[in-house]
Design an enzyme around this catalytic site. Sequence first.
Site, PDB file in Angstrom:
ATOM      1  CD  GLU A  33      -5.489 -10.366   0.117  1.00 29.59           C
ATOM      2  OE1 GLU A  33      -4.596 -10.587   0.941  1.00 29.59           O
ATOM      3  OE2 GLU A  33      -5.262  -9.860  -1.003  1.00 29.59           O
ATOM      4  CE1 TYR A 116      -2.308  -7.710   3.760  1.00 27.90           C
ATOM      5  CE2 TYR A 116      -3.624  -9.699   4.067  1.00 27.90           C
ATOM      6  CZ  TYR A 116      -2.885  -8.869   3.256  1.00 27.90           C
ATOM      7  OH  TYR A 116      -2.734  -9.175   1.940  1.00 27.90           O
ATOM      8  CG  ASP A 134       1.945  -8.023   2.853  1.00 30.80           C
ATOM      9  OD1 ASP A 134       2.613  -6.965   2.728  1.00 30.80           O
ATOM     10  OD2 ASP A 134       1.802  -8.828   1.915  1.00 30.80           O
TER      11      ASP A 134
END
Length: 355
Positions: A33, A116, A134
């Site tokens: 990520e 996020y 996102d």
Amino acid sequence: MSVARRLLVWYRAHRRDLPWRASSDPYAVWISEAMLQQTQVATVIPYYQRFMVLFPTVEALAAADVGAVLKAWEGLGYYSRARNLHRAAAVVVDGHGGSLPGSLDGLKRLPGIGPYMAGAIGSIAFGLPVPVLDGNVERVLARRHRIGDPIKQSATRKRLWQLAGELVPKTGSGDFNQAMMELGATVCTPKNPSCDVCPVSGDCAAFAFGDAGSYPVKSAKKPVPHHDIAVGLVEKENRILLVRRPEKGLLGGLWEFPGGRVEGGEGVADSVVRQLAERFGLEVETGTGLPPVSHAFTHRKVTLHPFHCNVLGGRVARTYHAEHRWVRRSELAGYPLPRAHQHIVRELEQGDLDG
Ligand code: SF4
């Protein structure tokens, strides 16, 4: 069938086979990520695979030299991500017994983990029923709800987070969030979305109105400034000067050839001489120039103008940079350099071959 259920069924049948999807190990999810932020999947894959070989555990990452981490990140951009990973790994090892915290708040307290990333790690690795937002999810939601305000405005972002949260199921949140992102990346694409094969077209306002291309609404673009940068390839006794940028800021912690921004009306070769004197304490004369190198950052563009330089006097004084070294050309490949400076190294190597 609910929207979440339809998306999950679609995702299980259509998801791309990506290396980080092989496990829900929190460390692997975290690394992937971090890399995927602002970066395309195809670019990330080889970096992720190499990184996991070099630093297979959070303990290995925490014990590594930050220079080695930056070297593994070289070319991926947004280097603060790598520095934050390294700092956060130390916090996880020293403060959490080597395991990532399993709560949203605990994750957000780690360096470099914002809303996020916390949502992505929390849902994918720990099954927390929390949303992610996102660029892909933003686009899907902006179209699904025909949101007419620019999506970067804070009130719009707040609304998007809320809409994303309303859709997340209590179980299967990790797959659901990945399904939303996958839908945006492969079906609800920025241009020409494939609404005819979209599993949620029946619930999409933009599809009903036939105007998906009008969303998301973007703010007017600001012009991107351009700067010319004078760069000195200063050699002395078969060694070339490298300086390390400060830890904080753009390209923080990376090594580069010394130089600085060309002032208005100043010639690039004159600028090299001035920069080397003012910023690095060296009196130099310029020799031949190498071809200019252009590079675009998110908020500005630069053109580097490299010149070979001979030292006439002075010694390197520490000014803005954190460290300097005189290195052999053959050692340059071992230093983490910004992409534009890697290009200059290749030009130097080519010159060596030609010469
Ligand atoms: Fe996107 Fe079209 Fe699906 Fe709506 S129907 S979510 S616009 S792909």
